[in-house]
Design a protein around this motif. Structure first.
Motif, PDB file in Angstrom:
ATOM      1  N   PHE A  19     125.380  50.613  32.885  1.00 58.40           N
ATOM      2  CA  PHE A  19     125.521  50.197  31.499  1.00 58.40           C
ATOM      3  C   PHE A  19     126.647  50.960  30.804  1.00 58.40           C
ATOM      4  CE2 PHE A  19     123.746  49.927  27.083  1.00 58.40           C
ATOM      5  CZ  PHE A  19     123.867  48.553  26.958  1.00 58.40           C
ATOM      6  N   ASP A  20     126.862  52.198  31.226  1.00 55.03           N
ATOM      7  CA  ASP A  20     127.847  53.039  30.565  1.00 55.03           C
ATOM      8  C   ASP A  20     129.212  53.071  31.255  1.00 55.03           C
ATOM      9  OD1 ASP A  20     127.046  54.412  32.805  1.00 55.03           O
ATOM     10  OD2 ASP A  20     126.150  56.074  31.725  1.00 55.03           O
ATOM     11  N   ARG A  21     129.349  52.391  32.373  1.00 52.33           N
ATOM     12  CA  ARG A  21     130.591  52.460  33.147  1.00 52.33           C
ATOM     13  C   ARG A  21     131.814  52.013  32.347  1.00 52.33           C
ATOM     14  NH1 ARG A  21     130.884  50.115  39.100  1.00 52.33           N
ATOM     15  NH2 ARG A  21     129.524  51.902  39.371  1.00 52.33           N
ATOM     16  N   GLU A  22     131.691  50.923  31.631  1.00 50.20           N
ATOM     17  CA  GLU A  22     132.821  50.411  30.834  1.00 50.20           C
ATOM     18  C   GLU A  22     133.301  51.469  29.838  1.00 50.20           C
ATOM     19  OE1 GLU A  22     135.598  47.440  29.632  1.00 50.20           O
ATOM     20  OE2 GLU A  22     134.201  47.406  31.294  1.00 50.20           O
ATOM     21  N   VAL A  23     132.379  52.173  29.232  1.00 52.14           N
ATOM     22  CA  VAL A  23     132.746  53.217  28.270  1.00 52.14           C
ATOM     23  C   VAL A  23     133.467  54.357  28.987  1.00 52.14           C
ATOM     24  CG1 VAL A  23     131.866  54.920  26.623  1.00 52.14           C
ATOM     25  CG2 VAL A  23     130.832  52.645  26.735  1.00 52.14           C
ATOM     26  N   MET A  24     132.882  54.834  30.073  1.00 50.97           N
ATOM     27  CA  MET A  24     133.450  55.974  30.783  1.00 50.97           C
ATOM     28  C   MET A  24     134.834  55.664  31.359  1.00 50.97           C
ATOM     29  SD  MET A  24     131.446  58.504  30.382  1.00 50.97           S
ATOM     30  CE  MET A  24     131.741  59.699  31.671  1.00 50.97           C
ATOM     31  N   ALA A  60     127.747  50.112  20.227  1.00 53.53           N
ATOM     32  CA  ALA A  60     128.020  51.374  19.535  1.00 53.53           C
ATOM     33  C   ALA A  60     127.088  52.463  20.054  1.00 53.53           C
ATOM     34  CB  ALA A  60     127.855  51.212  18.025  1.00 53.53           C
ATOM     35  N   GLY A  61     125.859  52.097  20.369  1.00 53.98           N
ATOM     36  CA  GLY A  61     124.902  53.063  20.891  1.00 53.98           C
ATOM     37  C   GLY A  61     125.364  53.695  22.183  1.00 53.98           C
ATOM     38  N   VAL A  62     125.778  52.878  23.136  1.00 53.07           N
ATOM     39  CA  VAL A  62     126.206  53.442  24.425  1.00 53.07           C
ATOM     40  C   VAL A  62     127.543  54.174  24.285  1.00 53.07           C
ATOM     41  CG1 VAL A  62     127.395  51.427  25.417  1.00 53.07           C
ATOM     42  CG2 VAL A  62     126.258  53.052  26.913  1.00 53.07           C
ATOM     43  N   ILE A  63     128.422  53.678  23.445  1.00 47.13           N
ATOM     44  CA  ILE A  63     129.707  54.351  23.213  1.00 47.13           C
ATOM     45  C   ILE A  63     129.468  55.734  22.618  1.00 47.13           C
ATOM     46  CG2 ILE A  63     131.828  54.321  21.827  1.00 47.13           C
ATOM     47  CD1 ILE A  63     131.732  51.184  22.182  1.00 47.13           C
ATOM     48  N   PHE A  64     128.634  55.808  21.589  1.00 49.64           N
ATOM     49  CA  PHE A  64     128.335  57.106  20.983  1.00 49.64           C
ATOM     50  C   PHE A  64     127.553  58.008  21.934  1.00 49.64           C
ATOM     51  CE2 PHE A  64     128.865  55.565  16.409  1.00 49.64           C
ATOM     52  CZ  PHE A  64     129.986  56.347  16.184  1.00 49.64           C
ATOM     53  N   ILE A  93     122.459  55.825  14.225  1.00 50.26           N
ATOM     54  CA  ILE A  93     123.781  55.283  13.893  1.00 50.26           C
ATOM     55  C   ILE A  93     123.739  54.636  12.521  1.00 50.26           C
ATOM     56  CG2 ILE A  93     125.593  53.654  14.564  1.00 50.26           C
ATOM     57  CD1 ILE A  93     124.522  53.908  17.455  1.00 50.26           C
ATOM     58  N   SER A  94     124.745  54.940  11.707  1.00 48.13           N
ATOM     59  CA  SER A  94     124.935  54.261  10.426  1.00 48.13           C
ATOM     60  C   SER A  94     126.150  53.358  10.581  1.00 48.13           C
ATOM     61  CB  SER A  94     125.173  55.269   9.297  1.00 48.13           C
ATOM     62  OG  SER A  94     124.018  56.045   9.089  1.00 48.13           O
ATOM     63  N   TYR A  95     125.935  52.060  10.449  1.00 47.94           N
ATOM     64  CA  TYR A  95     126.998  51.066  10.574  1.00 47.94           C
ATOM     65  C   TYR A  95     127.579  50.826   9.189  1.00 47.94           C
ATOM     66  CZ  TYR A  95     124.662  50.339  15.033  1.00 47.94           C
ATOM     67  OH  TYR A  95     124.101  50.530  16.272  1.00 47.94           O
ATOM     68  N   LEU A  96     128.879  51.092   9.034  1.00 43.29           N
ATOM     69  CA  LEU A  96     129.517  50.983   7.729  1.00 43.29           C
ATOM     70  C   LEU A  96     130.433  49.773   7.618  1.00 43.29           C
ATOM     71  CD1 LEU A  96     130.367  54.773   7.436  1.00 43.29           C
ATOM     72  CD2 LEU A  96     128.369  53.577   6.510  1.00 43.29           C
ATOM     73  N   CYS A 135     131.539  53.547  11.785  1.00 43.97           N
ATOM     74  CA  CYS A 135     130.151  53.978  11.905  1.00 43.97           C
ATOM     75  C   CYS A 135     130.104  55.475  12.191  1.00 43.97           C
ATOM     76  CB  CYS A 135     129.382  53.190  12.963  1.00 43.97           C
ATOM     77  SG  CYS A 135     130.234  52.850  14.501  1.00 43.97           S
ATOM     78  N   THR A 136     128.947  56.057  11.911  1.00 43.56           N
ATOM     79  CA  THR A 136     128.713  57.468  12.160  1.00 43.56           C
ATOM     80  C   THR A 136     127.452  57.615  12.991  1.00 43.56           C
ATOM     81  OG1 THR A 136     127.400  57.783  10.153  1.00 43.56           O
ATOM     82  CG2 THR A 136     129.790  58.126   9.965  1.00 43.56           C
ATOM     83  N   VAL A 137     127.287  58.792  13.609  1.00 42.92           N
ATOM     84  CA  VAL A 137     126.120  59.013  14.464  1.00 42.92           C
ATOM     85  C   VAL A 137     125.630  60.444  14.340  1.00 42.92           C
ATOM     86  CG1 VAL A 137     127.421  59.688  16.525  1.00 42.92           C
ATOM     87  CG2 VAL A 137     125.190  58.602  16.791  1.00 42.92           C
ATOM     88  N   GLU A 138     124.335  60.604  14.496  1.00 40.02           N
ATOM     89  CA  GLU A 138     123.710  61.905  14.690  1.00 40.02           C
ATOM     90  C   GLU A 138     122.917  61.786  15.980  1.00 40.02           C
ATOM     91  OE1 GLU A 138     120.315  64.043  12.355  1.00 40.02           O
ATOM     92  OE2 GLU A 138     122.248  64.432  11.355  1.00 40.02           O
ATOM     93  N   HIS A 139     123.280  62.596  16.962  1.00 38.63           N
ATOM     94  CA  HIS A 139     122.732  62.493  18.317  1.00 38.63           C
ATOM     95  C   HIS A 139     121.972  63.766  18.655  1.00 38.63           C
ATOM     96  CE1 HIS A 139     123.759  61.426  22.804  1.00 38.63           C
ATOM     97  NE2 HIS A 139     122.469  61.467  22.568  1.00 38.63           N
ATOM     98  N   HIS A 140     120.680  63.636  18.875  1.00 38.83           N
ATOM     99  CA  HIS A 140     119.846  64.760  19.292  1.00 38.83           C
ATOM    100  C   HIS A 140     119.574  64.624  20.781  1.00 38.83           C
ATOM    101  CE1 HIS A 140     118.649  66.150  15.182  1.00 38.83           C
ATOM    102  NE2 HIS A 140     119.131  64.956  14.908  1.00 38.83           N
ATOM    103  N   LYS A 141     119.766  65.718  21.516  1.00 41.53           N
ATOM    104  CA  LYS A 141     119.585  65.701  22.965  1.00 41.53           C
ATOM    105  C   LYS A 141     118.572  66.762  23.389  1.00 41.53           C
ATOM    106  CE  LYS A 141     122.604  64.430  25.726  1.00 41.53           C
ATOM    107  NZ  LYS A 141     122.878  63.128  26.227  1.00 41.53           N
TER     108      LYS A 141
END
Length: 176
Positions: A19-24, A60-64, A93-96, A135-141
């Motif tokens: 799913f993430d290959r295109e982004v990477m 946007a989710g996978v990109i972020f 994610i906040s979509y602006l 858009c902006t993101v806050e990512h907790h891991k």
């Protein structure tokens, strides 16, 4: 991280699509620092679109997810936020503004806090001129151990990386 990702992805069957290959494969590094900040440029390709011919929110989710995770790389050391920086706990994610397909964007990420088990990274997706925030993101891991099969995928600088951290922890000065 990208080189290790490619080694692992190459071991998968040809018909396996990550799913993430295109982004990477399409994020291009623009800037990175040793304090957990990273910036990329990426063109929003048609396979990231929705029916309105703009970027799908799920894309946007996978990109972020991938672009913010890489901000942890400069803070990693053996046993601490190794390859792929754990797993996502929350991705807010906040979509602006809608991102038209074909738009080249700048992805900026900065580690805000990192501990033994948790990390938080903030990021944004902007126009290249910096005038439009899409858009902006806050990512907790949450930190998890590197998978044994991923640890076997060695890249050329792994030995140097491990030696430098060993020397740092034992107080031995590096001759590199």
């Amino acid at each position: 991280m990208f080189e290790r990702y490619k080694l692992i992805a190459a071991q998968r069957p040809e018909d396996h699509i990550d799913f993430d290959r295109e982004v990477m494969e399409n994020m291009k590094l623009v800037d990175a620092s040793l304090d957990g900040a990273v910036s990329y440029e990426m063109t929003i390709a048609p396979n990231f679109s929705n029916l309105n011919n703009v970027m799908h929110g799920g894309a946007a989710g996978v990109i972020f997810d991938m672009s913010t995770t890489t901000a942890l790389c400069s803070l990693a050391r053996p046993g601490f936020w190794e390859f792929m920086g754990g797993v996502t706990r929350t991705l807010n994610i906040s979509y602006l503004r809608a991102v038209p397909i074909g738009t080249k964007v700048r992805l900026n990420s900065k580690v805000v806090g990192v501990g033994k088990q948790m990390a938080m990274i903030r990021g944004d997706m902007m126009s290249l001129d910096g005038k439009t925030t899409y858009c902006t993101v806050e990512h907790h891991k949450v930190n998890v151990p590197i998978l044994p099969e991923h640890a076997k995928a060695r890249v050329p600088w792994d030995d140097e990386f491990e030696e430098r951290w060993r020397q740092t922890e034992t107080g031995v000065k590096s001759k590199m």
